[in-house]
Design a protein around this motif. Structure first.
Motif, PDB file in Angstrom:
ATOM      1  N   MET A 131      35.086  29.767  49.736  1.00 32.49           N
ATOM      2  CA  MET A 131      36.301  30.522  50.048  1.00 32.49           C
ATOM      3  C   MET A 131      37.345  30.376  48.946  1.00 32.49           C
ATOM      4  N   ALA A 132      37.503  29.141  48.443  1.00 34.88           N
ATOM      5  CA  ALA A 132      38.519  28.923  47.417  1.00 34.88           C
ATOM      6  C   ALA A 132      38.227  29.758  46.178  1.00 34.88           C
ATOM      7  N   GLY A 133      36.925  29.873  45.816  1.00 33.54           N
ATOM      8  CA  GLY A 133      36.566  30.668  44.650  1.00 33.54           C
ATOM      9  C   GLY A 133      36.883  32.134  44.839  1.00 33.54           C
ATOM     10  N   SER A 134      36.596  32.682  46.038  1.00 36.01           N
ATOM     11  CA  SER A 134      36.877  34.107  46.264  1.00 36.01           C
ATOM     12  C   SER A 134      38.384  34.352  46.337  1.00 36.01           C
TER      13      SER A 134
ATOM     14  N   GLY B  42      39.526  34.401  42.842  1.00 35.01           N
ATOM     15  CA  GLY B  42      39.116  35.652  42.225  1.00 35.01           C
ATOM     16  C   GLY B  42      39.993  36.811  42.642  1.00 35.01           C
ATOM     17  N   ALA B  43      40.326  36.899  43.924  1.00 37.48           N
ATOM     18  CA  ALA B  43      41.179  37.987  44.406  1.00 37.48           C
ATOM     19  C   ALA B  43      42.574  37.883  43.794  1.00 37.48           C
ATOM     20  N   ARG B  44      43.100  36.690  43.733  1.00 37.04           N
ATOM     21  CA  ARG B  44      44.439  36.485  43.163  1.00 37.04           C
ATOM     22  C   ARG B  44      44.450  36.868  41.687  1.00 37.04           C
TER      23      ARG B  44
ATOM     24  N   ARG C  62      42.435  38.905  40.194  1.00 38.26           N
ATOM     25  CA  ARG C  62      42.298  40.362  40.082  1.00 38.26           C
ATOM     26  C   ARG C  62      43.644  41.050  40.241  1.00 38.26           C
ATOM     27  N   MET C  63      44.462  40.551  41.149  1.00 38.81           N
ATOM     28  CA  MET C  63      45.776  41.163  41.357  1.00 38.81           C
ATOM     29  C   MET C  63      46.697  40.937  40.153  1.00 38.81           C
ATOM     30  N   VAL C  64      46.651  39.756  39.563  1.00 35.69           N
ATOM     31  CA  VAL C  64      47.462  39.489  38.372  1.00 35.69           C
ATOM     32  C   VAL C  64      46.996  40.387  37.229  1.00 35.69           C
ATOM     33  N   PHE C  65      45.677  40.481  37.043  1.00 34.27           N
ATOM     34  CA  PHE C  65      45.123  41.344  36.004  1.00 34.27           C
ATOM     35  C   PHE C  65      45.516  42.798  36.247  1.00 34.27           C
ATOM     36  N   SER C  66      45.397  43.242  37.484  1.00 36.41           N
ATOM     37  CA  SER C  66      45.761  44.627  37.814  1.00 36.41           C
ATOM     38  C   SER C  66      47.232  44.887  37.540  1.00 36.41           C
ATOM     39  N   ALA C  67      48.077  43.940  37.888  1.00 37.65           N
ATOM     40  CA  ALA C  67      49.509  44.098  37.603  1.00 37.65           C
ATOM     41  C   ALA C  67      49.739  44.241  36.104  1.00 37.65           C
TER      42      ALA C  67
END
Length: 198
Positions: free
Chosen positions: A1-4, A7-9, A11-16
Motif C-alpha cells: 500500500m505504501a508503494g502505491s 506512486g500516486a502522490r 504522479r500528482m506532483v509530476f502532473s502538476a
C-alpha cells in the motif's frame, strides 16, 4: 500500500509540473491535476493538505531535482565532457522537444516564479531552492572539467539564466533560434574558463 500511495502522490506532483510548464500556475487547477494523474479528486486533499500552494511548491521542487539530475546524464552522453558540450546538451533537450512537439511547454520553475513568486513567499522560496538544486550540479560539473571553483558557480548561474531566457524567447518566437544562438555564443566563453595545465 505504501508503494502505491507513494506512486500516486508522485504522479500528482509530476502532473502538476507538466501542467504548470504548459499552462502556468493560475490556469492549473487541482481538478486538472487529478485528471492528468488519473487520480480521484479527493486524493489531492489527502496528499496535499496545504492545497494548491503545497502542490505547486512540490512540483517546483521536483522540477529542480529533475534538472539537477539531468546534468549527470548530459555529461554521460558526451564522449569527452567539456563545458560547451554540457551546455549544448542542456540546450539540445529543449530544441528537440520544440522541434518534435511544438513550443507549448516551458520550465515549470520559471512559470511558477513568474506567476506566484511575488504573491506567495513559499513558492518564491521553492523556486529559489529549485534553481540552486539545478545550478549546484552544473557548477560541480564545471569544476570537475577544470573551471576554477570561484568561477564555476558564476558560470553555472550564467548557463541556467541563458537557457531560461532562450526558452522564453523560443516560445515567443516559435523558433529554436534563441536556443541555438546561446549554445553557439556561450560555448566558447565556457570552454575558455577551463584552467589549462601549463
Amino acid at each position: 500500500m505504501a508503494g502505491s500511495e507513494r506512486g500516486a502522490r508522485e504522479r500528482m506532483v509530476f502532473s502538476a509540473a507538466q501542467l504548470i510548464r504548459r499552462e502556468g500556475v493560475a490556469a492549473t487547477g487541482m481538478r486538472e491535476v487529478a485528471a492528468h494523474a488519473g487520480a480521484p479528486r479527493g486524493s489531492l486533499q489527502h496528499y496535499f493538505p496545504g492545497g494548491k500552494e503545497q502542490l505547486v511548491n512540490e512540483a517546483v521542487e521536483w522540477a529542480g531535482r529533475y534538472a539537477g539530475k539531468r546534468v549527470a546524464r548530459f555529461l554521460a552522453a558526451l564522449p569527452e565532457p567539456t563545458p560547451s558540450g554540457l551546455f549544448a546538451e542542456m540546450v539540445r533537450q529543449w530544441t528537440e522537444e520544440y522541434e518534435s512537439a511544438g513550443f507549448a511547454g516551458g520550465c515549470p520553475v520559471a512559470a511558477a516564479t513568474v506567476d506566484w513568486a511575488e504573491s506567495t513567499a513559499s513558492t518564491r522560496a521553492a523556486a529559489a531552492e529549485a534553481f540552486a538544486t539545478w545550478t549546484g550540479p552544473v557548477a560541480r560539473a564545471l569544476t570537475d572539467m577544470g573551471v576554477p571553483g570561484e568561477r564555476a558557480s558564476a558560470l553555472a548561474t550564467l548557463t541556467v539564466s541563458a537557457l531560461e531566457g532562450a526558452i522564453l524567447m523560443a516560445r515567443a518566437e516559435r523558433d529554436v533560434r534563441p536556443l541555438t544562438t546561446v549554445a553557439r555564443e556561450l560555448g566558447p566563453l565556457l570552454d575558455a574558463a577551463v584552467r589549462r595545465e601549463g
